[in-house]
Write a protein that holds these residues in place. Structure first.
Motif, mmCIF file in Angstrom:
data_model
loop_
_atom_site.group_PDB
_atom_site.id
_atom_site.type_symbol
_atom_site.label_atom_id
_atom_site.label_comp_id
_atom_site.label_asym_id
_atom_site.label_seq_id
_atom_site.Cartn_x
_atom_site.Cartn_y
_atom_site.Cartn_z
ATOM 1 N N ILE A 331 97.827 58.350 57.549
ATOM 2 C CA ILE A 331 97.537 57.424 58.645
ATOM 3 C C ILE A 331 97.220 56.037 58.084
ATOM 4 O O ILE A 331 97.704 55.008 58.584
ATOM 5 C CB ILE A 331 96.351 57.935 59.494
ATOM 6 C CG1 ILE A 331 96.687 59.297 60.128
ATOM 7 C CG2 ILE A 331 95.969 56.915 60.559
ATOM 8 C CD1 ILE A 331 97.862 59.283 61.054
ATOM 9 N N GLN A 332 96.426 55.993 57.039
ATOM 10 C CA GLN A 332 96.073 54.718 56.412
ATOM 11 C C GLN A 332 97.316 54.004 55.891
ATOM 12 O O GLN A 332 97.480 52.790 56.076
ATOM 13 C CB GLN A 332 95.097 54.959 55.258
ATOM 14 C CG GLN A 332 94.708 53.690 54.500
ATOM 15 C CD GLN A 332 93.770 53.988 53.335
ATOM 16 O OE1 GLN A 332 93.019 54.947 53.369
ATOM 17 N NE2 GLN A 332 93.826 53.164 52.314
ATOM 18 N N GLN A 344 91.476 49.751 60.365
ATOM 19 C CA GLN A 344 91.374 51.110 59.855
ATOM 20 C C GLN A 344 90.462 51.964 60.737
ATOM 21 O O GLN A 344 90.746 53.130 61.003
ATOM 22 C CB GLN A 344 90.837 51.096 58.426
ATOM 23 C CG GLN A 344 90.754 52.466 57.773
ATOM 24 C CD GLN A 344 92.110 53.102 57.574
ATOM 25 O OE1 GLN A 344 93.007 52.490 57.015
ATOM 26 N NE2 GLN A 344 92.278 54.335 58.035
ATOM 27 N N GLU A 345 89.371 51.396 61.194
ATOM 28 C CA GLU A 345 88.439 52.142 62.048
ATOM 29 C C GLU A 345 89.120 52.588 63.335
ATOM 30 O O GLU A 345 88.883 53.695 63.828
ATOM 31 C CB GLU A 345 87.224 51.265 62.354
ATOM 32 C CG GLU A 345 86.152 51.986 63.163
ATOM 33 C CD GLU A 345 84.926 51.117 63.418
ATOM 34 O OE1 GLU A 345 84.036 51.572 64.165
ATOM 35 O OE2 GLU A 345 84.863 49.984 62.875
ATOM 36 N N ASN A 348 91.321 55.489 62.521
ATOM 37 C CA ASN A 348 90.495 56.677 62.281
ATOM 38 C C ASN A 348 90.045 57.306 63.589
ATOM 39 O O ASN A 348 89.981 58.535 63.718
ATOM 40 C CB ASN A 348 89.275 56.303 61.444
ATOM 41 C CG ASN A 348 89.638 55.982 59.997
ATOM 42 O OD1 ASN A 348 90.710 56.344 59.529
ATOM 43 N ND2 ASN A 348 88.750 55.299 59.300
ATOM 44 N N ASN A 349 89.716 56.477 64.557
ATOM 45 C CA ASN A 349 89.300 56.986 65.869
ATOM 46 C C ASN A 349 90.448 57.729 66.544
ATOM 47 O O ASN A 349 90.244 58.790 67.152
ATOM 48 C CB ASN A 349 88.816 55.843 66.760
ATOM 49 C CG ASN A 349 87.477 55.280 66.308
ATOM 50 O OD1 ASN A 349 86.699 55.964 65.640
ATOM 51 N ND2 ASN A 349 87.192 54.048 66.657
ATOM 52 N N TRP A 350 91.660 57.165 66.459
ATOM 53 C CA TRP A 350 92.814 57.858 67.018
ATOM 54 C C TRP A 350 93.009 59.209 66.337
ATOM 55 O O TRP A 350 93.291 60.211 66.989
ATOM 56 C CB TRP A 350 94.088 57.020 66.832
ATOM 57 C CG TRP A 350 94.092 55.708 67.558
ATOM 58 C CD1 TRP A 350 93.305 55.346 68.614
ATOM 59 C CD2 TRP A 350 94.927 54.577 67.271
ATOM 60 N NE1 TRP A 350 93.583 54.066 69.000
ATOM 61 C CE2 TRP A 350 94.588 53.566 68.215
ATOM 62 C CE3 TRP A 350 95.930 54.324 66.341
ATOM 63 C CZ2 TRP A 350 95.227 52.318 68.221
ATOM 64 C CZ3 TRP A 350 96.565 53.092 66.356
ATOM 65 C CH2 TRP A 350 96.213 52.092 67.276
ATOM 66 N N PHE A 351 92.862 59.218 65.047
ATOM 67 C CA PHE A 351 93.015 60.449 64.254
ATOM 68 C C PHE A 351 92.038 61.511 64.729
ATOM 69 O O PHE A 351 92.402 62.669 64.976
ATOM 70 C CB PHE A 351 92.816 60.112 62.785
ATOM 71 C CG PHE A 351 92.934 61.284 61.846
ATOM 72 C CD1 PHE A 351 93.982 62.186 61.917
ATOM 73 C CD2 PHE A 351 91.983 61.485 60.851
ATOM 74 C CE1 PHE A 351 94.103 63.243 61.036
ATOM 75 C CE2 PHE A 351 92.079 62.549 59.965
ATOM 76 C CZ PHE A 351 93.145 63.428 60.069
ATOM 77 N N ASP A 352 90.766 61.135 64.873
ATOM 78 C CA ASP A 352 89.732 62.096 65.249
ATOM 79 C C ASP A 352 89.903 62.580 66.690
ATOM 80 O O ASP A 352 89.552 63.725 67.018
ATOM 81 C CB ASP A 352 88.337 61.477 65.074
ATOM 82 C CG ASP A 352 87.971 61.293 63.616
ATOM 83 O OD1 ASP A 352 88.489 62.045 62.774
ATOM 84 O OD2 ASP A 352 87.170 60.388 63.298
ATOM 85 N N GLU A 353 90.431 61.720 67.556
ATOM 86 C CA GLU A 353 90.634 62.090 68.960
ATOM 87 C C GLU A 353 91.715 63.151 69.117
ATOM 88 O O GLU A 353 91.610 64.037 69.978
ATOM 89 C CB GLU A 353 91.040 60.847 69.777
ATOM 90 C CG GLU A 353 89.904 59.859 70.013
ATOM 91 C CD GLU A 353 90.426 58.550 70.613
ATOM 92 O OE1 GLU A 353 91.639 58.482 70.925
ATOM 93 O OE2 GLU A 353 89.622 57.612 70.757
ATOM 94 N N VAL A 354 92.745 63.080 68.280
ATOM 95 C CA VAL A 354 93.928 63.919 68.485
ATOM 96 C C VAL A 354 93.921 65.189 67.632
ATOM 97 O O VAL A 354 94.361 66.253 68.063
ATOM 98 C CB VAL A 354 95.219 63.109 68.205
ATOM 99 C CG1 VAL A 354 96.453 63.972 68.391
ATOM 100 C CG2 VAL A 354 95.266 61.892 69.093
#
Length: 357
Positions: A331-332, A344-345, A348-354
């Motif tokens: 993702i990064q 980046q934050e 990261n939020n999108w990553f954690d949501e999905v």
């Protein structure tokens, strides 16, 4: 060790009968095996090697170790420390005969190695554990006082990980040969290694302020391979000028010049160590996401491409901590390649949501 690769499984503390290999030879009559990979704590292989030469030996102990390589006939020895103190006494230059140690490779947590030496000058290879984050402070090698007289060294770090601070190499002021692979910083300091005759730089995504090739009076060989294109073009021109000037050179080459995007999106795909089927699916999804992101014009288009990648990973079996970290790195990398600037934050939020792993 990867359980798919070992040939013999023993307890780490088992004493081994290394002489069990004495009877084995190749069809041509030479010693067999030539290469050993040993994870354990029996150092009897050192005494055994005094009578039976070994071409390559890799060793990873699981408890503190203290070894002396005097009279050991191991041509190329690799020792890995995973947070384990290891003390290594090297034979002096006079004791290191033609059958003795030619190269010593240290890998893992290098700060746990203590080297004892009097004028030893083996070929040294260093593979330090570095962070997988390019934004952290550069890595500096520990000071190896006993190795200050060595003349050849290789250092390998990840091209897309924590950079190596080249200034730490100045502790080896007698270097005649230097091979560097990976992400580098403070490359301008290399010009202080005034005795260099051979220099090779490989898989280096950042060579800003790299010295002119004229900085080393004794330079006979330079290799730049898979290096960033801006500095690479300059070095290629300088190399041509050196050849025209009539300077006596050995093998020299500057090739495979790469853009920063290539390092991120082609070389650095983080799924290559996954199980083959998962790796194939994740890599395909990564490249699809990259294509969409490269054409993206809005934040929402970038987000949608990332979400599709994460949802693909969600469906794969056996996704654990390491795989989660690899996906986070992917993702990064993808947002770094995006023409739309994404924090980046936010990614990261999108990553954690999905994600559901």
């Amino acid at each position: 060790m990867d359980k798919k690769k070992f040939d013999v499984l023993v307890e780490r503390e088992s004493a081994l009968n290394w002489h069990a290999f004495d009877a084995y030879t190749t069809p041509a009559g030479s010693l067999w095996p030539r290469f050993f990979y040993y994870y354990g704590n029996d150092i009897g292989f050192l005494e055994w090697s005094k009578k039976r030469a070994i071409e390559d030996f890799f060793w990873q102990p699981s408890k503190p170790a203290d070894i002396n390589l005097y009279a050991a006939q191991i041509r190329n020895l690799t020792v890995r420390s995973n947070n384990i103190p290891v003390k290594i006494a090297l034979p002096s230059g006079e004791d290191n005969n033609n059958l003795g140690l030619r190269s010593l490779s240290l890998s893992g947590d290098l700060e746990n190695f203590e080297i004892l030496s009097e004028n030893a000058n083996p070929y040294i290879r260093l593979y330090p554990n570095v962070k997988r984050d390019r934004s952290v402070l550069p890595y500096r090698l520990p000071v190896f006082k006993a190795l200050e007289k060595i003349t050849w060294v290789d250092v390998v770090v990840e091209p897309l990980g924590q950079p190596l601070d080249c200034e730490c190499l100045l502790q080896f002021s007698n270097l005649q040969g230097l091979n560097l692979t990976g992400n580098l910083s403070n490359v301008a300091s290399l010009k202080k290694l005034e005795k260099l005759e051979s220099l090779a730089i490989r898989y280096a995504p950042n060579l800003e302020n790299f010295p002119s090739l004229n900085a080393w009076d004794n330079l006979k060989s330079f290799i730049g391979w898979n290096i960033e294109e801006i500095t690479g073009k300059r070095l290629k021109t300088e190399l041509k000028e050196l050849i025209k000037s009539g300077k006596e050179l050995e093998y020299c080459s500057v090739s495979k010049l790469r853009s920063s995007v290539w390092f991120t999106t082609e070389y650095g795909i983080p799924f290559t160590n996954w199980e083959s089927k998962n790796a194939k699916i994740a890599t395909k999804a990564y490249k699809t996401a990259l294509q969409k992101i490269a054409k993206g014009k809005t934040e929402n288009e970038v987000k949608q491409a990332l979400v599709e990648l994460i949802e693909t990973i969600n469906k794969l079996p056996n996704i654990e901590t390491v795989e989660r970290e690899d996906t986070s790195i992917a993702i990064q990398q993808l947002i770094e390649a995006s023409p739309v600037k994404i924090q980046q934050e936010t990614a990261n939020n999108w990553f954690d949501e999905v994600r559901d792993f």
